[in-house]
Scaffold this active site. Structure first.
Site, short mmCIF file in Angstrom:
data_model
loop_
_atom_site.label_atom_id
_atom_site.label_comp_id
_atom_site.label_asym_id
_atom_site.label_seq_id
_atom_site.Cartn_x
_atom_site.Cartn_y
_atom_site.Cartn_z
N THR A 107 -8.76 6.03 -2.29
CA THR A 107 -10.15 5.60 -2.47
C THR A 107 -11.10 6.77 -2.29
O THR A 107 -12.23 6.73 -2.78
CB THR A 107 -10.52 4.48 -1.48
OG1 THR A 107 -10.21 4.89 -0.15
CG2 THR A 107 -9.78 3.20 -1.81
N LYS A 121 -14.83 7.80 -4.13
CA LYS A 121 -16.06 8.16 -3.42
C LYS A 121 -16.57 9.51 -3.90
O LYS A 121 -17.78 9.72 -4.08
CB LYS A 121 -15.82 8.18 -1.92
CG LYS A 121 -15.43 6.84 -1.34
CD LYS A 121 -14.81 6.97 0.05
CE LYS A 121 -14.16 5.68 0.49
NZ LYS A 121 -13.33 5.83 1.70
N LYS A 127 -8.45 13.91 4.01
CA LYS A 127 -7.65 12.69 4.03
C LYS A 127 -6.61 12.82 5.14
O LYS A 127 -6.47 13.89 5.75
CB LYS A 127 -6.97 12.42 2.69
CG LYS A 127 -6.18 13.60 2.12
CD LYS A 127 -5.64 13.26 0.74
CE LYS A 127 -6.71 13.22 -0.31
NZ LYS A 127 -6.85 11.96 -1.02
N ARG A 128 -5.92 11.74 5.42
CA ARG A 128 -4.88 11.76 6.44
C ARG A 128 -3.89 12.88 6.15
O ARG A 128 -3.48 13.10 5.01
CB ARG A 128 -4.17 10.39 6.45
CG ARG A 128 -3.05 10.24 7.43
CD ARG A 128 -2.66 8.76 7.52
NE ARG A 128 -2.32 8.20 6.23
CZ ARG A 128 -1.06 8.14 5.74
NH1 ARG A 128 -0.07 8.66 6.43
NH2 ARG A 128 -0.84 7.59 4.56
N HIS A 163 0.80 -1.22 0.00
CA HIS A 163 0.00 0.00 0.00
C HIS A 163 0.84 1.28 0.00
O HIS A 163 0.28 2.36 0.19
CB HIS A 163 -0.91 0.03 1.23
CG HIS A 163 -2.13 -0.83 1.11
ND1 HIS A 163 -3.26 -0.46 0.43
CD2 HIS A 163 -2.38 -2.08 1.59
CE1 HIS A 163 -4.16 -1.42 0.50
NE2 HIS A 163 -3.65 -2.42 1.19
N LYS A 170 0.67 14.25 0.72
CA LYS A 170 -0.70 14.51 0.27
C LYS A 170 -0.93 16.00 -0.01
O LYS A 170 -1.96 16.39 -0.53
CB LYS A 170 -1.71 13.98 1.29
CG LYS A 170 -1.66 12.44 1.39
CD LYS A 170 -2.65 11.92 2.41
CE LYS A 170 -2.56 10.41 2.56
NZ LYS A 170 -3.12 9.67 1.41
#
Length: 821
Positions: A661, A665, A553-554, A362, A559
């Site tokens: 993911t 969504k 998100k985290r 991952h 990111k």
């Protein structure tokens, strides 16, 4: 004599109401007048669970009757979210429950808010596991999930003066109505001690003599598939002490020591992801991982032994998926059992082990690839360390044969890292001990092969494959966005609920003006719902008339929430200067947790809050620009936030995000993506067309090609907007007037440390993409048309599709539907 029990299977409102009242009286000893909201929630949850139990028992019995090969999904996280609403939808009893509660004068929406989010995960890894297990149930696959029953989740995120403050997530304080404890099925788990060599029937036999034993106590949670035909099990392991009270110590007056063993044991499952910045924290994480795999393999073999005597049949009846490297200790644990307890030869044991396990990677971040100090492994699991050394010895012989004389490759592929300190590389162990290694998006898998472990990919070319992630449409569309789900069903029927590819039929409706108007109305409803929910839970006011640009998100530097924040500063500057006269009012919404020890990620949260504090109070711009950080991001918040989004921020540096993911969504709910060509974004763009997304920035190849000469200072010197934004944040302290220098660590990260994630390389392109978003949003019909095309293109991103591929191409597991009667 067979006793016939009165089944609790009625799906009508009268049956549900009757059993709800029975649970209030006979299980909680209250009536409708004295019951608290928590009592009412529990009684209803039990009434719904009753409708799962017969199906659950029948599902498990059918596996034995069919002698089905089972898939066991091992994951340190299962971020299942609230269960009440999802179970009602999958059982098709939502209308009956609503009617029953209305007849009792109970406000249904208030009652469902009594359920707390289980603290069983943190981010995409755990949510993926939850989606997969629900899809396995829907597809009638014989499946089990295994995780730990954390008493506290990762943490409750509070914000104090803009800073993230971690508070205990005591999600089990009020109990969990969905779980069933099975203390009689406890499993012994051992640590420490020594290894003795003995002779057994003329062969050398190793015996582990541990000095510490902890019990793993299973708690079972039912997971029902859509339609209610199959109910699979999520088994959660709770740590306990075999002897949790020393009466002699207590009688001597040493009351603390009397419960030492209980406290020590229960600490194993006390907290999800204890802070590993300390030696004790790292040891606790390692113990957690072994505890999970030891309990789970014991349980798997117990079930296998009920019907089979020859252990060599194990790969034909058992498939185990390792969700990232966390459960990798399962490989030496199964080898230990086969060698030491089942007296298998090494070759037989290794052949069984490798054919049982499959590994999902991952991450592409080297720092996220787990390693454990050799000394710690040898001390806590001495027999396993011996086995790992032998696995490594045999691996290196193969490496020497495949790459003769290549010491560089030998060092890279070794399971045991020698420099700068000795450590066990869990990814290398997982690859060597599995028959399948998969990435979670096409680009991710290509980068695993070419960059992450290229030598393993050469030696084991057939072992590597790609399985692009997916999400369950039952939770993320049918449950999260009822107005949109109803509109879709009215337009194309309900086949999409279990066959998401059917959403492709919406493409013809993207040209229907009346449909587009109704589609826009569903988005407005979702935005109003979010605004109401956030106001009620967090006392934050959000204007649904604004465009919602969402980045949830985290929190992590790759990111690039920092890139988004710096762009907001740019918008603030330009709006204040009168440079954006036609700017559409926009609310930038952030949500996410930073790991407790990740200082820079936590500082980005602080920066976002400080920007919000200035922007939201400035009357010159606050009617056009707002910034909000929504605290304590979790599944229940995501279910409100994602349907309301107009724009989905998926802006990681290309080549760093495995898949994502959240991107799936958001598109499923009609948001348009602004993103890099990273992870699954590439495949999303292929489905919807590049013209229906806002793609910017360097590609993964371009990142790799320019990294060696990328210079953030050059961008500061040559890009006026970069310079203006950085000066506002770091020099003029516009957002830290009372905390001068507060963001200097971010300045050092960007300039002195080289800006590893290349924020400034993509800044101009990112700004241009937002300008394009602004222009398109001024055309509401065209925006709606493209949003509908995103929904229509989301079909391939169902977890049903992903799980079907795993079952067919990796696990060799077939559906095992229950007989109708």
């Amino acid at each position: 004599m067979t006793h016939r029990l009165q089944p609790r299977t009625g799906l009508d409102a009268a049956s549900i109401k009757k059993e709800y009242l029975e649970h209030l009286r006979y299980d909680l000893a209250v009536d409708e007048h004295t019951a608290t909201p928590h009592d009412r929630f529990y009684a209803l949850a039990w009434a719904v669970r009753d409708r799962l139990v017969d199906r659950w028992i029948k599902t498990q019995s059918n596996y034995y009757d069919q002698d089905a090969k089972r898939i066991y999904y091992l994951s340190m996280e299962f971020l299942v979210g609230r269960s009440l609403g999802n179970n009602m939808i999958n059982l098709d009893i939502e209308d009956s429950v609503r009617q029953a509660m209305e007849e009792l004068g109970i406000e249904w929406e208030e009652l469902r808010e009594e359920e707390v989010d289980p603290g069983l995960g943190n981010g995409g890894l755990g949510r993926l596991a939850a989606c997969f297990l629900e899809s396995m149930a829907t597809l009638n696959l014989p499946a089990y999930g295994y995780c730990l029953r954390y008493e506290h989740g990762i943490f409750q995120q509070a914000i104090v003066n803009g800073h993230q403050v971690e508070q205990p997530d005591s999600w089990l304080r009020g109990g969990n109505p969905w779980e069933i404890a099975r203390p009689d099925m406890h499993v012994p788990v051992h640590f420490g001690g020594s290894v003795e060599a003995n002779r057994l029937d003329g062969r050398l036999a190793m015996q582990w003599c541990p000095h510490q034993t902890i019990w793993g106590i299973p708690y079972d949670v039912p997971v029902v598939g859509y339609g209610g035909k199959s109910v699979v099990t999520l088994r959660l392991w709770h740590a306990g002490a075999p002897d949790d009270f020393d009466f002699d110590d207590f009688n001597r007056g040493d009351y603390i020591r009397a419960v030492d063993s209980k406290v020590f044991a229960e600490n194993l499952t006390k907290v999800l992801y204890p802070n590993d910045s300390t030696t004790m924290g790292r040891e606790l994480r390692f113990r957690q991982q072994y505890f999970l795999v030891a309990c789970s393999l014991y349980d798997i073999l117990r079930r296998f032994d009920k019907q089979h005597e020859d252990i060599r049949e194990l790969p034909a009846r058992v498939a185990v998926q390792l969700n990232d490297t966390h459960p990798t200790l399962a490989i030496p644990e199964l080898m230990r059992i086969l060698l030491d307890e089942r007296q298998a030869s090494w070759d037989t044991a290794w052949d069984i082990t490798r054919n049982v396990f499959a590994y999902t990677n991952h991450t592409l971040l080297s720092e996220a690839l787990e390693t454990w100090p050799v000394d710690m492994v040898a001390q806590l699991l001495p027999r396993h360390y011996q086995i790992i050394c032998e696995i490594n010895h045999r691996l290196l012989r193969k490496v020497a044969a495949f790459f003769p004389g290549d010491d560089v490759r030998r060092e890279a592929m070794s399971i045991i890292q020698e420099r700068p300190h000795q450590a066990i590389r869990m990814a290398n162990l997982a690859i060597e001990g599995s028959h399948s290694v998969n990435g979670v998006a096409r680009l991710h898998t290509d980068l695993i092969r070419s960059n992450l472990v290229p030598d393993f990919a050469l030696m084991y070319a057939d072992r590597f494959n790609s399985k692009t992630n997916g999400v369950t449409p039952r939770r993320w569309l049918l449950k999260a966005n009822p107005p949109l789900a109803a509109l879709i069903t009215e337009a194309i029927g309900d086949a999409w609920v279990t066959d998401l590819e059917a959403l492709a039929e919406l493409r013809t409706h993207a040209e229907d003006a009346a449909f587009l108007e109704r589609f826009r109305a569903t988005k407005r409803t979702a935005k109003e719902s979010l605004a109401s929910w956030v106001a009620r839970h967090h006392d934050i006011g959000i204007d649904p008339d604004m465009r919602f640009d969402v980045h949830c998100k985290r929190m992590h530097t790759y990111k690039r929430q920092l890139l988004n924040a710096l762009h907001v500063v740019s918008l603030f500057r330009r709006l204040d200067a009168g440079e954006l006269p036609d700017f559409t009012p926009t609310a930038f919404l952030f949500a996410g947790k930073a790991a407790p020890g990740f200082f820079l990620a936590k500082l980005v949260i602080k920066l976002i809050h400080n920007i919000a504090g200035i922007v939201n109070q400035d009357p010159r711009v606050n009617d056009r620009l707002r910034v909000h950080f929504l605290p304590n991001y979790r599944v229940s918040l995501a279910e409100h936030l994602i349907p309301a989004a107009d724009v989905s921020e998926q802006i990681s540096t290309a080549g760093t995000e495995a898949s994502g993911t959240g991107n799936m969504k958001f598109m499923m709910n009609g948001a348009l993506t602004i993103g890099t060509m990273d992870g699954a974004n590439i495949e999303i763009v292929e489905q919807v067309g590049r013209e229906n997304a806002f793609i910017f920035g360097l590609t993964a190849d371009e990142v790799a090609a320019t990294r060696s000469f990328y210079n953030p200072r050059w961008h500061y010197d040559n890009d006026e907007e970069v310079r203006a934004v950085c000066d506002m944040v770091f020099t003029k302290n516009v957002f830290s007037a009372d905390e001068r220098g507060a963001f200097d660590p971010l300045k050092r990260f960007l300039f002195e440390d080289g800006d590893y994630y290349m924020h400034f390389a993509d800044f101009a392109s990112y700004t241009k993409a937002h300008t394009d978003i602004q222009a398109l949003y001024l055309q509401p019909k065209e925006w709606a048309r493209r949003a509908v095309l995103n929904v229509a293109g989301s079909g391939p991103f169902s977890s049903d599709r992903t799980v079907t591929q795993y079952a067919r191409e990796i696990w060799g597991v077939s559906p095992c539907p229950c007989p109708e009667n």
